[in-house]
Design a protein around this motif. Structure first.
Motif, PDB file in Angstrom:
ATOM      1  N   SER A  27       0.822  -1.203   0.000  1.00  0.00           N
ATOM      2  CA  SER A  27       0.000   0.000   0.000  1.00  0.00           C
ATOM      3  C   SER A  27       0.861   1.259   0.000  1.00  0.00           C
ATOM      4  N   VAL A  28       0.251   2.322  -0.495  1.00  0.00           N
ATOM      5  CA  VAL A  28       0.862   3.653  -0.473  1.00  0.00           C
ATOM      6  C   VAL A  28      -0.155   4.575   0.185  1.00  0.00           C
ATOM      7  N   HIS A  29       0.259   5.268   1.216  1.00  0.00           N
ATOM      8  CA  HIS A  29      -0.598   6.197   1.942  1.00  0.00           C
ATOM      9  C   HIS A  29      -0.214   7.609   1.515  1.00  0.00           C
ATOM     10  N   VAL A  30      -1.212   8.459   1.295  1.00  0.00           N
ATOM     11  CA  VAL A  30      -0.984   9.824   0.828  1.00  0.00           C
ATOM     12  C   VAL A  30      -1.772  10.765   1.726  1.00  0.00           C
ATOM     13  N   ARG A  31      -1.132  11.873   2.149  1.00  0.00           N
ATOM     14  CA  ARG A  31      -1.829  12.854   2.988  1.00  0.00           C
ATOM     15  C   ARG A  31      -1.370  14.265   2.627  1.00  0.00           C
ATOM     16  N   ASP A  32      -2.164  15.240   3.029  1.00  0.00           N
ATOM     17  CA  ASP A  32      -1.841  16.653   2.858  1.00  0.00           C
ATOM     18  C   ASP A  32      -0.890  17.044   3.985  1.00  0.00           C
ATOM     19  N   SER A  33       0.259  17.613   3.634  1.00  0.00           N
ATOM     20  CA  SER A  33       1.250  17.949   4.657  1.00  0.00           C
ATOM     21  C   SER A  33       0.749  19.018   5.626  1.00  0.00           C
ATOM     22  N   LYS A  34      -0.206  19.846   5.195  1.00  0.00           N
ATOM     23  CA  LYS A  34      -0.746  20.887   6.080  1.00  0.00           C
ATOM     24  C   LYS A  34      -1.726  20.326   7.103  1.00  0.00           C
ATOM     25  N   ASP A  35      -2.238  19.119   6.851  1.00  0.00           N
ATOM     26  CA  ASP A  35      -3.245  18.517   7.726  1.00  0.00           C
ATOM     27  C   ASP A  35      -2.900  17.049   7.978  1.00  0.00           C
ATOM     28  N   PRO A  36      -1.803  16.798   8.705  1.00  0.00           N
ATOM     29  CA  PRO A  36      -1.349  15.414   8.880  1.00  0.00           C
ATOM     30  C   PRO A  36      -2.338  14.518   9.618  1.00  0.00           C
ATOM     31  N   ASP A  37      -3.266  15.097  10.376  1.00  0.00           N
ATOM     32  CA  ASP A  37      -4.265  14.292  11.074  1.00  0.00           C
ATOM     33  C   ASP A  37      -5.564  14.186  10.294  1.00  0.00           C
ATOM     34  N   GLY A  38      -5.613  14.810   9.127  1.00  0.00           N
ATOM     35  CA  GLY A  38      -6.813  14.805   8.295  1.00  0.00           C
ATOM     36  C   GLY A  38      -6.935  13.531   7.480  1.00  0.00           C
ATOM     37  N   PRO A  39      -7.798  13.570   6.474  1.00  0.00           N
ATOM     38  CA  PRO A  39      -8.019  12.383   5.653  1.00  0.00           C
ATOM     39  C   PRO A  39      -6.767  11.949   4.897  1.00  0.00           C
ATOM     40  N   LYS A  40      -6.705  10.671   4.626  1.00  0.00           N
ATOM     41  CA  LYS A  40      -5.578  10.092   3.902  1.00  0.00           C
ATOM     42  C   LYS A  40      -6.108   9.188   2.797  1.00  0.00           C
ATOM     43  N   LEU A  41      -5.376   9.130   1.700  1.00  0.00           N
ATOM     44  CA  LEU A  41      -5.684   8.174   0.649  1.00  0.00           C
ATOM     45  C   LEU A  41      -4.880   6.911   0.895  1.00  0.00           C
ATOM     46  N   LEU A  42      -5.480   5.783   0.614  1.00  0.00           N
ATOM     47  CA  LEU A  42      -4.792   4.502   0.704  1.00  0.00           C
ATOM     48  C   LEU A  42      -4.920   3.844  -0.662  1.00  0.00           C
ATOM     49  N   LEU A  43      -3.794   3.670  -1.344  1.00  0.00           N
ATOM     50  CA  LEU A  43      -3.791   3.129  -2.699  1.00  0.00           C
ATOM     51  C   LEU A  43      -2.906   1.899  -2.764  1.00  0.00           C
ATOM     52  N   ASP A  44      -3.247   0.986  -3.676  1.00  0.00           N
ATOM     53  CA  ASP A  44      -2.303  -0.095  -3.918  1.00  0.00           C
ATOM     54  C   ASP A  44      -1.212   0.466  -4.839  1.00  0.00           C
ATOM     55  N   PRO A  45      -0.032  -0.134  -4.861  1.00  0.00           N
ATOM     56  CA  PRO A  45       1.082   0.419  -5.643  1.00  0.00           C
ATOM     57  C   PRO A  45       0.763   0.635  -7.124  1.00  0.00           C
ATOM     58  N   THR A  46      -0.020  -0.241  -7.724  1.00  0.00           N
ATOM     59  CA  THR A  46      -0.377  -0.078  -9.134  1.00  0.00           C
ATOM     60  C   THR A  46      -1.226   1.170  -9.340  1.00  0.00           C
TER      61      THR A  46
END
Length: 58
Positions: A27-46
């Motif tokens: 998995s790859v997790h993605v977040r907004d650096s300004k809101d580290p406790d906010g929503p995050k995307l969780l994607l498979d590597p593809t």
């Protein structure tokens, strides 16, 4: 699970307009650096590679 977040060296450090990613084997997790406790995307590597390819074409 403790994630290690990293930011691209090309990020705009002045305006804070960047995202951070944390990678695991499946998995790859993605977040907004300004809101580290906010929503995050969780994607498979593809899906993450497809997202990067799409963004580079813009």
């Amino acid at each position: 699970m403790e994630l290690t977040w990293r930011r691209s060296s090309h990020s705009d450090n002045l305006g804070g307009n960047c995202v951070e990613v944390a990678t695991l084997t499946k998995s790859v997790h993605v977040r907004d650096s300004k809101d580290p406790d906010g929503p995050k995307l969780l994607l498979d590597p593809t899906a993450f590679r497809a997202l990067l390819t799409h963004l580079k074409q813009q």
